[in-house]
Design a protein around this motif. Sequence first.
Motif, mmCIF file in Angstrom:
data_model
loop_
_atom_site.group_PDB
_atom_site.id
_atom_site.type_symbol
_atom_site.label_atom_id
_atom_site.label_comp_id
_atom_site.label_asym_id
_atom_site.label_seq_id
_atom_site.Cartn_x
_atom_site.Cartn_y
_atom_site.Cartn_z
ATOM 1 N N TRP A 99 45.432 8.815 -20.883
ATOM 2 C CA TRP A 99 45.041 8.041 -19.751
ATOM 3 C C TRP A 99 45.139 6.505 -20.196
ATOM 4 C CZ3 TRP A 99 42.045 12.011 -21.465
ATOM 5 C CH2 TRP A 99 41.019 11.800 -22.281
ATOM 6 N N ILE A 100 45.527 6.183 -21.511
ATOM 7 C CA ILE A 100 45.470 4.753 -22.019
ATOM 8 C C ILE A 100 46.479 4.001 -20.938
ATOM 9 C CG2 ILE A 100 45.693 3.027 -23.765
ATOM 10 C CD1 ILE A 100 43.415 4.742 -23.954
ATOM 11 N N GLU A 101 46.019 3.067 -20.640
ATOM 12 C CA GLU A 101 46.824 2.155 -19.391
ATOM 13 C C GLU A 101 48.027 1.583 -20.179
ATOM 14 O OE1 GLU A 101 44.659 -0.598 -17.295
ATOM 15 O OE2 GLU A 101 43.672 0.708 -16.471
ATOM 16 N N ASP A 102 48.041 0.989 -21.586
ATOM 17 C CA ASP A 102 49.320 0.311 -21.972
ATOM 18 C C ASP A 102 50.016 1.439 -22.822
ATOM 19 O OD1 ASP A 102 47.399 0.918 -23.816
ATOM 20 O OD2 ASP A 102 47.322 -1.093 -24.886
ATOM 21 N N LEU A 103 50.239 2.565 -22.452
ATOM 22 C CA LEU A 103 51.134 3.705 -23.228
ATOM 23 C C LEU A 103 52.451 3.000 -23.187
ATOM 24 C CD1 LEU A 103 49.735 7.297 -22.393
ATOM 25 C CD2 LEU A 103 49.463 6.050 -24.696
ATOM 26 N N PRO A 104 53.483 3.455 -23.867
ATOM 27 C CA PRO A 104 54.968 2.894 -23.471
ATOM 28 C C PRO A 104 55.440 3.243 -22.206
ATOM 29 C CG PRO A 104 54.467 3.735 -25.961
ATOM 30 C CD PRO A 104 53.330 3.874 -25.126
ATOM 31 N N GLY A 105 55.953 2.661 -21.504
ATOM 32 C CA GLY A 105 56.683 2.933 -20.172
ATOM 33 C C GLY A 105 57.420 4.323 -20.086
ATOM 34 N N ASN A 106 58.253 4.446 -21.290
ATOM 35 C CA ASN A 106 59.132 5.605 -21.214
ATOM 36 C C ASN A 106 58.505 6.923 -21.301
ATOM 37 O OD1 ASN A 106 58.511 4.965 -24.282
ATOM 38 N ND2 ASN A 106 59.691 6.540 -24.699
ATOM 39 N N LEU A 107 57.175 7.047 -21.643
ATOM 40 C CA LEU A 107 56.486 8.205 -21.527
ATOM 41 C C LEU A 107 56.053 8.687 -20.194
ATOM 42 C CD1 LEU A 107 53.787 7.669 -24.580
ATOM 43 C CD2 LEU A 107 56.186 8.681 -24.477
ATOM 44 N N LYS A 108 56.094 7.819 -19.224
ATOM 45 C CA LYS A 108 55.556 7.958 -17.962
ATOM 46 C C LYS A 108 56.602 8.542 -17.074
ATOM 47 C CE LYS A 108 52.059 4.567 -18.729
ATOM 48 N NZ LYS A 108 51.522 3.375 -17.890
ATOM 49 N N LEU A 109 56.366 9.612 -16.186
ATOM 50 C CA LEU A 109 57.088 10.011 -15.293
ATOM 51 C C LEU A 109 57.088 9.145 -13.923
ATOM 52 C CD1 LEU A 109 55.768 13.539 -15.009
ATOM 53 C CD2 LEU A 109 58.053 13.096 -15.707
ATOM 54 N N LYS A 110 58.460 9.024 -13.577
ATOM 55 C CA LYS A 110 58.590 8.006 -12.222
ATOM 56 C C LYS A 110 57.924 8.625 -11.256
ATOM 57 C CE LYS A 110 63.005 6.333 -14.053
ATOM 58 N NZ LYS A 110 64.677 6.137 -13.710
ATOM 59 N N THR A 111 57.258 7.794 -10.245
ATOM 60 C CA THR A 111 56.701 8.140 -9.215
ATOM 61 C C THR A 111 57.354 7.740 -7.976
ATOM 62 O OG1 THR A 111 55.160 6.289 -9.191
ATOM 63 C CG2 THR A 111 54.401 8.595 -10.153
ATOM 64 N N VAL A 112 57.234 8.330 -6.931
ATOM 65 C CA VAL A 112 58.361 8.001 -5.705
ATOM 66 C C VAL A 112 57.270 7.289 -4.809
ATOM 67 C CG1 VAL A 112 59.460 8.719 -3.676
ATOM 68 C CG2 VAL A 112 59.672 10.120 -5.716
ATOM 69 N N LEU A 165 54.211 14.054 -26.810
ATOM 70 C CA LEU A 165 53.989 14.600 -27.930
ATOM 71 C C LEU A 165 54.667 13.977 -29.274
ATOM 72 C CD1 LEU A 165 54.058 18.289 -26.934
ATOM 73 C CD2 LEU A 165 51.941 17.009 -27.643
ATOM 74 N N VAL A 166 55.798 13.823 -28.904
ATOM 75 C CA VAL A 166 56.652 13.167 -30.009
ATOM 76 C C VAL A 166 55.915 11.803 -30.354
ATOM 77 C CG1 VAL A 166 58.779 12.026 -30.722
ATOM 78 C CG2 VAL A 166 58.768 14.334 -29.511
ATOM 79 N N TRP A 167 55.921 11.015 -29.384
ATOM 80 C CA TRP A 167 55.162 9.663 -29.701
ATOM 81 C C TRP A 167 53.793 9.781 -30.452
ATOM 82 C CZ3 TRP A 167 50.705 7.624 -27.470
ATOM 83 C CH2 TRP A 167 50.335 6.226 -27.746
ATOM 84 N N LEU A 168 53.200 10.930 -29.639
ATOM 85 C CA LEU A 168 51.526 11.167 -30.482
ATOM 86 C C LEU A 168 51.789 11.598 -31.661
ATOM 87 C CD1 LEU A 168 48.572 11.569 -29.861
ATOM 88 C CD2 LEU A 168 49.170 14.068 -28.985
ATOM 89 N N GLU A 201 41.867 7.063 -30.364
ATOM 90 C CA GLU A 201 41.244 6.562 -29.255
ATOM 91 C C GLU A 201 42.454 5.703 -28.358
ATOM 92 O OE1 GLU A 201 38.435 6.920 -27.457
ATOM 93 O OE2 GLU A 201 37.487 8.327 -28.915
ATOM 94 N N THR A 202 43.266 5.326 -29.085
ATOM 95 C CA THR A 202 44.385 4.516 -28.536
ATOM 96 C C THR A 202 45.503 5.067 -28.177
ATOM 97 O OG1 THR A 202 45.677 3.844 -30.538
ATOM 98 C CG2 THR A 202 43.849 2.501 -30.030
#
Length: 261
Positions: free
Chosen positions: A248-261, A229-232, A243-244
């Motif tokens: 679900w956009i693939e090249d979103l900044p990595g720090n926005l994504k949850l870590k997956t196990v 939300l902050v980034w948006l 649109e960017t």
Amino acid sequence: VTKSYMWLYRTGKHADTPIVLYDYKEGRSGDYVKKFLTGFSGYLHCDGYSGYNKLENVKRVGCWAHVRRKFLEALESQADKTDFSTVAGQGFLYIEKLFSFEHVDSKKPLESSELSLTDISEIREKQSKKLLSEFFSWAEFEYEKSLPQSLVGKALNYAINQKSTLITFLENSKLELTNNRAERSIKPFVIGRKNWLFCNTPGGANSSAIVYSIIETAKENNLKPYDYLVWLFENIRSGEDVETLLPWIEDLPGNLKLKTV
């Protein structure tokens, strides 16, 4: 004070782009869903509400969790709740068996299954289809002898009336047995409502629908809601193309994504 509704629309388990949308309306008419889904065609997984019949170019997929719930209510109303030899018990066991074919826990139907779509398709063709034929023949036979207004009578009647939608899942292995995915998605709003009780204005309710749509869609796309939300908001203010900025956009900044196990 008026009674209003928050409608929930979402993609299915196998969608390439997970989306969750809330739509506030001041009523429950099927015209609302017809307008919202204008241009949509395909399968619609939903409960037994007749308002969905207004949709065109849509094939309804019934929810076996709703049927199971009705037989369970009838079973729990018995003096002996563990007596599965009754009509309620037999109906309940039919549905449990249907879930078991696909290794689905009927109490936790959203948990991942080891089965591939090919496996599911084969199971439904060789096992589920036969079981459903037996179930509906049994249900029609038992309904003729039941009290229509009893819990078991209502369970049988619901299953029979919804037959055409309840067997639709046999057509496509991507279709789920229940509508629980949507039921789960409405819970965040229901829980939040316990804090604020109600919305003061339709405008406020609409705003809530928009915010919840963004947050829940972000979560479905494995993003950190607050950080996203902050980034948006920062990027919208700077004039970035919407649109960017979608979750679900693939090249979103990595720090926005949850870590997956």
